[in-house]
Design a protein around this motif. Structure first.
Motif, PDB file in Angstrom:
ATOM      1  N   TYR A 195       8.149   5.495  15.469  1.00 36.00           N
ATOM      2  CA  TYR A 195       8.684   5.487  14.100  1.00 36.00           C
ATOM      3  C   TYR A 195       7.920   4.490  13.225  1.00 36.00           C
ATOM      4  O   TYR A 195       7.764   4.709  12.021  1.00 36.00           O
ATOM      5  CB  TYR A 195      10.196   5.220  14.072  1.00 36.00           C
ATOM      6  N   GLU A 196       7.426   3.392  13.818  1.00 34.66           N
ATOM      7  CA  GLU A 196       6.635   2.429  13.039  1.00 34.66           C
ATOM      8  C   GLU A 196       5.332   3.082  12.568  1.00 34.66           C
ATOM      9  O   GLU A 196       4.914   2.894  11.425  1.00 34.66           O
ATOM     10  CB  GLU A 196       6.297   1.206  13.893  1.00 34.66           C
ATOM     11  N   ALA A 197       4.700   3.841  13.452  1.00 36.61           N
ATOM     12  CA  ALA A 197       3.461   4.536  13.089  1.00 36.61           C
ATOM     13  C   ALA A 197       3.736   5.542  11.973  1.00 36.61           C
ATOM     14  O   ALA A 197       2.953   5.652  11.021  1.00 36.61           O
ATOM     15  CB  ALA A 197       2.872   5.230  14.317  1.00 36.61           C
ATOM     16  N   ARG A 198       4.841   6.257  12.065  1.00 43.08           N
ATOM     17  CA  ARG A 198       5.183   7.241  11.027  1.00 43.08           C
ATOM     18  C   ARG A 198       5.455   6.554   9.682  1.00 43.08           C
ATOM     19  O   ARG A 198       5.089   7.073   8.623  1.00 43.08           O
ATOM     20  CB  ARG A 198       6.359   8.088  11.470  1.00 43.08           C
ATOM     21  N   ASP A 199       6.086   5.376   9.718  1.00 45.73           N
ATOM     22  CA  ASP A 199       6.314   4.609   8.480  1.00 45.73           C
ATOM     23  C   ASP A 199       4.989   4.197   7.849  1.00 45.73           C
ATOM     24  O   ASP A 199       4.838   4.216   6.619  1.00 45.73           O
ATOM     25  CB  ASP A 199       7.141   3.347   8.761  1.00 45.73           C
ATOM     26  N   ILE A 200       4.013   3.833   8.669  1.00 49.13           N
ATOM     27  CA  ILE A 200       2.697   3.430   8.167  1.00 49.13           C
ATOM     28  C   ILE A 200       1.977   4.630   7.552  1.00 49.13           C
ATOM     29  O   ILE A 200       1.341   4.507   6.499  1.00 49.13           O
ATOM     30  CB  ILE A 200       1.878   2.755   9.278  1.00 49.13           C
ATOM     31  N   ILE A 201       2.096   5.799   8.169  1.00 53.60           N
ATOM     32  CA  ILE A 201       1.511   7.019   7.596  1.00 53.60           C
ATOM     33  C   ILE A 201       2.092   7.261   6.205  1.00 53.60           C
ATOM     34  O   ILE A 201       1.372   7.605   5.262  1.00 53.60           O
ATOM     35  CB  ILE A 201       1.749   8.236   8.520  1.00 53.60           C
ATOM     36  N   LYS A 202       3.395   7.052   6.067  1.00 53.30           N
ATOM     37  CA  LYS A 202       4.055   7.224   4.760  1.00 53.30           C
ATOM     38  C   LYS A 202       3.468   6.250   3.742  1.00 53.30           C
ATOM     39  O   LYS A 202       3.173   6.618   2.605  1.00 53.30           O
ATOM     40  CB  LYS A 202       5.562   7.017   4.908  1.00 53.30           C
ATOM     41  N   LYS A 203       3.256   4.990   4.151  1.00 50.36           N
ATOM     42  CA  LYS A 203       2.682   3.991   3.247  1.00 50.36           C
ATOM     43  C   LYS A 203       1.260   4.392   2.825  1.00 50.36           C
ATOM     44  O   LYS A 203       0.870   4.191   1.685  1.00 50.36           O
ATOM     45  CB  LYS A 203       2.676   2.607   3.909  1.00 50.36           C
ATOM     46  N   MET A 204       0.486   4.983   3.756  1.00 53.74           N
ATOM     47  CA  MET A 204      -0.860   5.457   3.394  1.00 53.74           C
ATOM     48  C   MET A 204      -0.766   6.573   2.368  1.00 53.74           C
ATOM     49  O   MET A 204      -1.573   6.618   1.429  1.00 53.74           O
ATOM     50  CB  MET A 204      -1.607   5.951   4.637  1.00 53.74           C
ATOM     51  N   SER A 205       0.209   7.466   2.521  1.00 46.19           N
ATOM     52  CA  SER A 205       0.359   8.577   1.577  1.00 46.19           C
ATOM     53  C   SER A 205       0.749   8.070   0.191  1.00 46.19           C
ATOM     54  O   SER A 205       0.547   8.752  -0.804  1.00 46.19           O
ATOM     55  CB  SER A 205       1.379   9.594   2.089  1.00 46.19           C
ATOM     56  N   GLU A 206       1.284   6.839   0.145  1.00 46.26           N
ATOM     57  CA  GLU A 206       1.654   6.220  -1.129  1.00 46.26           C
ATOM     58  C   GLU A 206       0.505   5.407  -1.719  1.00 46.26           C
ATOM     59  O   GLU A 206       0.668   4.738  -2.734  1.00 46.26           O
ATOM     60  CB  GLU A 206       2.887   5.325  -0.931  1.00 46.26           C
ATOM     61  N   GLY A 207      -0.664   5.425  -1.055  1.00 43.20           N
ATOM     62  CA  GLY A 207      -1.841   4.782  -1.614  1.00 43.20           C
ATOM     63  C   GLY A 207      -2.277   3.476  -0.973  1.00 43.20           C
ATOM     64  O   GLY A 207      -3.283   2.903  -1.379  1.00 43.20           O
ATOM     65  N   LYS A 208      -1.551   2.982   0.018  1.00 43.26           N
ATOM     66  CA  LYS A 208      -1.952   1.745   0.685  1.00 43.26           C
ATOM     67  C   LYS A 208      -3.178   2.015   1.566  1.00 43.26           C
ATOM     68  O   LYS A 208      -3.308   3.072   2.164  1.00 43.26           O
ATOM     69  CB  LYS A 208      -0.813   1.213   1.563  1.00 43.26           C
ATOM     70  N   SER A 209      -4.078   1.038   1.669  1.00 40.62           N
ATOM     71  CA  SER A 209      -5.302   1.243   2.452  1.00 40.62           C
ATOM     72  C   SER A 209      -5.043   1.026   3.942  1.00 40.62           C
ATOM     73  O   SER A 209      -4.193   0.212   4.339  1.00 40.62           O
ATOM     74  CB  SER A 209      -6.417   0.306   1.982  1.00 40.62           C
ATOM     75  N   PHE A 210      -5.794   1.746   4.752  1.00 40.02           N
ATOM     76  CA  PHE A 210      -5.685   1.632   6.203  1.00 40.02           C
ATOM     77  C   PHE A 210      -5.915   0.179   6.630  1.00 40.02           C
ATOM     78  O   PHE A 210      -5.160  -0.373   7.425  1.00 40.02           O
ATOM     79  CB  PHE A 210      -6.704   2.563   6.876  1.00 40.02           C
TER      80      PHE A 210
END
Length: 89
Positions: A14-29
C-alpha cells in the motif's frame, strides 16, 4: 546489456501504491525516493547506477529489464520489501 535504474523500497504494497499516486500528482521519482525509500540509495534519489543481468534479485531484475526508458514499474515484491523501479538509461 547494461541498464541504469532508480528505485524506491518500502515495506508494504500500500505504501508503494501511495507513492505511485503522488507521482501521478506530479511529484518526482527522485524526491519521493529521498522522502520514502528505506534503501541507503534514497540519499541519491534512489539511484542504483548501472548493472547487467545476474546482479540483482531475480524478480527485481526481470522487472527492471522489462521497462522502457523513464518507465516506472508497478510494485515488485522481493525479500527486502516492495520496490518501485524507474529505468533511466
Amino acid at each position: 546489456m547494461m541498464i541504469k535504474v532508480r528505485h524506491i523500497l518500502v515495506e508494504q504494497e500500500y505504501e508503494a501504491r501511495d507513492i505511485i499516486k503522488k507521482m501521478s500528482e506530479g511529484k518526482s521519482f527522485e524526491d519521493l525516493a529521498m522522502s520514502f525509500s528505506k534503501c541507503p540509495s534514497s540519499k541519491r534519489g534512489g539511484d542504483l547506477g548501472e548493472f547487467g543481468k545476474g546482479r540483482m534479485v531475480q524478480s527485481f531484475e526481470e522487472a527492471a529489464f522489462a521497462l522502457g526508458i523513464n518507465e516506472v514499474s508497478p510494485p515488485v515484491r522481493t525479500q527486502f520489501g516492495y520496490h518501485l523501479i524507474q529505468r533511466y538509461a
